[in-house]
Design an enzyme around this catalytic site. Structure first.
Site, PDB file in Angstrom:
ATOM      1  N   HIS A 206       0.853  -1.201   0.000  1.00 38.29           N
ATOM      2  CA  HIS A 206       0.000   0.000   0.000  1.00 38.29           C
ATOM      3  C   HIS A 206       0.885   1.246   0.000  1.00 38.29           C
ATOM      4  O   HIS A 206       1.925   1.255   0.662  1.00 38.29           O
ATOM      5  CB  HIS A 206      -0.877  -0.042   1.267  1.00 38.29           C
ATOM      6  CG  HIS A 206      -1.950   0.982   1.310  1.00 38.29           C
ATOM      7  ND1 HIS A 206      -1.722   2.291   1.652  1.00 38.29           N
ATOM      8  CD2 HIS A 206      -3.278   0.886   1.047  1.00 38.29           C
ATOM      9  CE1 HIS A 206      -2.874   2.963   1.600  1.00 38.29           C
ATOM     10  NE2 HIS A 206      -3.837   2.130   1.235  1.00 38.29           N
ATOM     11  N   CYS A 244      -3.707   2.950  -4.317  1.00 43.20           N
ATOM     12  CA  CYS A 244      -4.695   3.705  -3.543  1.00 43.20           C
ATOM     13  C   CYS A 244      -4.745   5.139  -4.068  1.00 43.20           C
ATOM     14  O   CYS A 244      -3.803   5.911  -3.869  1.00 43.20           O
ATOM     15  CB  CYS A 244      -4.316   3.678  -2.067  1.00 43.20           C
ATOM     16  SG  CYS A 244      -5.458   4.645  -1.075  1.00 43.20           S
ATOM     17  N   HIS A 271      -7.665   0.681  -4.419  1.00 42.23           N
ATOM     18  CA  HIS A 271      -8.480   1.470  -3.499  1.00 42.23           C
ATOM     19  C   HIS A 271      -8.894   2.701  -4.288  1.00 42.23           C
ATOM     20  O   HIS A 271      -8.016   3.449  -4.739  1.00 42.23           O
ATOM     21  CB  HIS A 271      -7.653   1.931  -2.295  1.00 42.23           C
ATOM     22  CG  HIS A 271      -7.362   0.850  -1.302  1.00 42.23           C
ATOM     23  ND1 HIS A 271      -6.637   1.079  -0.158  1.00 42.23           N
ATOM     24  CD2 HIS A 271      -7.718  -0.453  -1.255  1.00 42.23           C
ATOM     25  CE1 HIS A 271      -6.544  -0.043   0.543  1.00 42.23           C
ATOM     26  NE2 HIS A 271      -7.184  -0.995  -0.103  1.00 42.23           N
ATOM     27  N   ASP A 316     -12.704   2.122  -0.410  1.00 41.44           N
ATOM     28  CA  ASP A 316     -11.794   2.637   0.610  1.00 41.44           C
ATOM     29  C   ASP A 316     -12.580   3.358   1.695  1.00 41.44           C
ATOM     30  O   ASP A 316     -13.376   2.715   2.358  1.00 41.44           O
ATOM     31  CB  ASP A 316     -10.723   3.516  -0.038  1.00 41.44           C
ATOM     32  CG  ASP A 316      -9.431   3.532   0.771  1.00 41.44           C
ATOM     33  OD1 ASP A 316      -9.314   2.713   1.697  1.00 41.44           O
ATOM     34  OD2 ASP A 316      -8.541   4.337   0.480  1.00 41.44           O
ATOM     35  N   HIS A 317     -12.367   4.652   1.855  1.00 50.88           N
ATOM     36  CA  HIS A 317     -13.055   5.359   2.955  1.00 50.88           C
ATOM     37  C   HIS A 317     -14.262   6.117   2.433  1.00 50.88           C
ATOM     38  O   HIS A 317     -14.392   6.357   1.245  1.00 50.88           O
ATOM     39  CB  HIS A 317     -12.121   6.384   3.596  1.00 50.88           C
ATOM     40  CG  HIS A 317     -10.792   5.822   3.975  1.00 50.88           C
ATOM     41  ND1 HIS A 317      -9.655   6.569   4.041  1.00 50.88           N
ATOM     42  CD2 HIS A 317     -10.436   4.562   4.312  1.00 50.88           C
ATOM     43  CE1 HIS A 317      -8.643   5.813   4.405  1.00 50.88           C
ATOM     44  NE2 HIS A 317      -9.082   4.580   4.568  1.00 50.88           N
ATOM     45  N   TYR A 330     -15.163   4.511   7.892  1.00 46.56           N
ATOM     46  CA  TYR A 330     -15.643   3.172   7.535  1.00 46.56           C
ATOM     47  C   TYR A 330     -17.120   2.942   7.845  1.00 46.56           C
ATOM     48  O   TYR A 330     -17.510   1.878   8.334  1.00 46.56           O
ATOM     49  CB  TYR A 330     -14.763   2.110   8.202  1.00 46.56           C
ATOM     50  CG  TYR A 330     -13.444   1.963   7.487  1.00 46.56           C
ATOM     51  CD1 TYR A 330     -13.350   1.219   6.315  1.00 46.56           C
ATOM     52  CD2 TYR A 330     -12.296   2.602   7.943  1.00 46.56           C
ATOM     53  CE1 TYR A 330     -12.144   1.102   5.628  1.00 46.56           C
ATOM     54  CE2 TYR A 330     -11.085   2.503   7.262  1.00 46.56           C
ATOM     55  CZ  TYR A 330     -11.026   1.740   6.109  1.00 46.56           C
ATOM     56  OH  TYR A 330      -9.851   1.620   5.420  1.00 46.56           O
TER      57      TYR A 330
END
Ligand code: DNO
Length: 360
Positions: A206, A244, A271, A316-317, A330
């Site tokens: 990552h 990401c 991501h 992802d978020h 999350y």
């Protein structure tokens, strides 16, 4: 593209598995054993427990995020070999239950870093926020305490056992340079990638988040050039990256579309999320829609479509919306909205390419 959703485990997540199953086009969880300290071998019973829970909800467990790397490995201490052996055993076990991708990171001490987990956005929503000036002058100890105190659930990667030894860790990193980190990463890859290959698992590092050094600690997984170097450290399809867009997108100099094209064969996991980067370099994790932030999410999905991406993705978020009480970043709602946006873009690309729209 195979869509997944991160899940922190029974009693450790506010989203039940069957809710995840109800998100269209979402087939698997991205999981970890969050109660096993970094460096220890994962117990098979616990792995099987997650497998059984996920499968009972109709979800697969193909992607693990993360198997955390013990600091002694990043520091290159003689004790690293014990932890690397444990890491290998964990990879082998995960291979036997059908795991296909392991996401991990190589950031010294801290995992992802934000200064505010609930930054108001002006419309009742809150989001994760990073304020440069607070990091620049901050005492890391005080900052971590402050951030954690304001949230019932701490950020993933901020394992209490890591943070409990913060001052010792900072001492251990005195004099550790980027070159040392590269060398220690190479050593780690030489040991684990052959095991991953035999186990049918693609390792996916990552990016560092944010992609620059913090608190004087070196960070190396930050930009296209460094990812190129990384992939050459061990040239194998089993040595890959978790691309990401949010982490890399915090630095507007990163050309994420170019990275997707250049590293196409080496991205088992994506991501996909947006951030809004302000002129002073602060950033907020905004909604997924392209025009809501500074990351070209539509272009990114088009690029994945162009390379015929068959790997795993997750939204992802997300922001915290509709008064949802959840782990920072999350929640269910905004990540589910994000998934629908990503599928919408994907399907539009399918249609544009004259293909049938078949969903996931
Ligand atoms: C944050 C994440 C990171 C990521 C790790 C991978 O939500 O993207 O915590 O899981 O850095 O090891």
């Amino acid at each position: 593209m195979k869509m997944t959703f991160r899940w922190f485990g029974e009693g450790n997540d506010t989203v039940p598995l069957h809710y995840i199953k109800q998100i269209p086009g979402t087939d698997g969880i991205v999981w970890s054993l969050h109660d096993v300290p970094a460096g220890e071998e994962w117990p098979m019973e616990k792995i099987l427990e997650i497998k059984q829970q996920a499968e009972a909800a109709g979800l697969h467990i193909d992607v693990v995020e993360s198997v955390n790397v013990h600091e002694d490995i990043k520091l290159g201490l003689p004790s690293r070999d014990v932890y690397i052996e444990n890491y290998k055993r964990t990879i082998e076990k995960l291979g036997t239950v059908g795991v296909k991708v392991i996401c991990y990171n190589f950031m010294p001490i801290f995992d992802w870093l934000r200064t505010d987990l609930q930054k108001p956005m002006g419309n009742g929503a809150t989001a994760l926020f990073y304020e440069n000036s607070r990091i620049a002058d901050a005492d890391p100890f005080r900052l971590v305490e402050e951030i954690n105190a304001n949230s019932a659930l701490t950020m993933p990667g901020w394992e209490p056992e890591r943070l409990a030894h913060l001052s010792k860790l900072f001492e251990a990193y005195q004099g550790v340079t980027e070159e040392h980190l590269w060398e220690n990463l190479r050593y780690f890859l030489n040991e684990i990638i052959p095991v991953a290959a035999r186990s049918g698992i693609r390792m996916a590092i990552h990016p560092d988040d944010p992609p620059w050094p913090v608190f004087g600690l070196p960070r190396i997984m930050t930009c296209q050039e460094n990812f190129r170097t990384f992939l050459k450290l061990y040239d194998s399809p089993y040595n890959g990256i978790t691309l990401c867009s949010g982490s890399l997108g915090a630095n507007p100099d990163n050309d994420i579309l170019a990275m997707i094209h250049e590293f196409a064969e080496r991205i088992p996991f994506a991501h996909i999320r947006n951030v809004r980067v302000y002129e002073n370099g602060d950033f907020i994790e905004t909604s997924h829609r392209t025009e809501d932030g500074t990351v070209d999410i539509a272009g990114i999905v088009r690029a994945y479509h162009e390379i015929g991406f068959t790997g795993y993705a997750r939204p992802d978020h997300g922001r915290h919306i509709w008064d949802e009480q959840c782990r920072p970043g999350y929640g269910l709602y905004d990540r589910a909205l994000g998934i629908m946006y990503l599928w919408g873009l994907w399907d539009a690309n399918q249609l544009h390419a004259g293909k049938q729209v078949t969903g996931s």
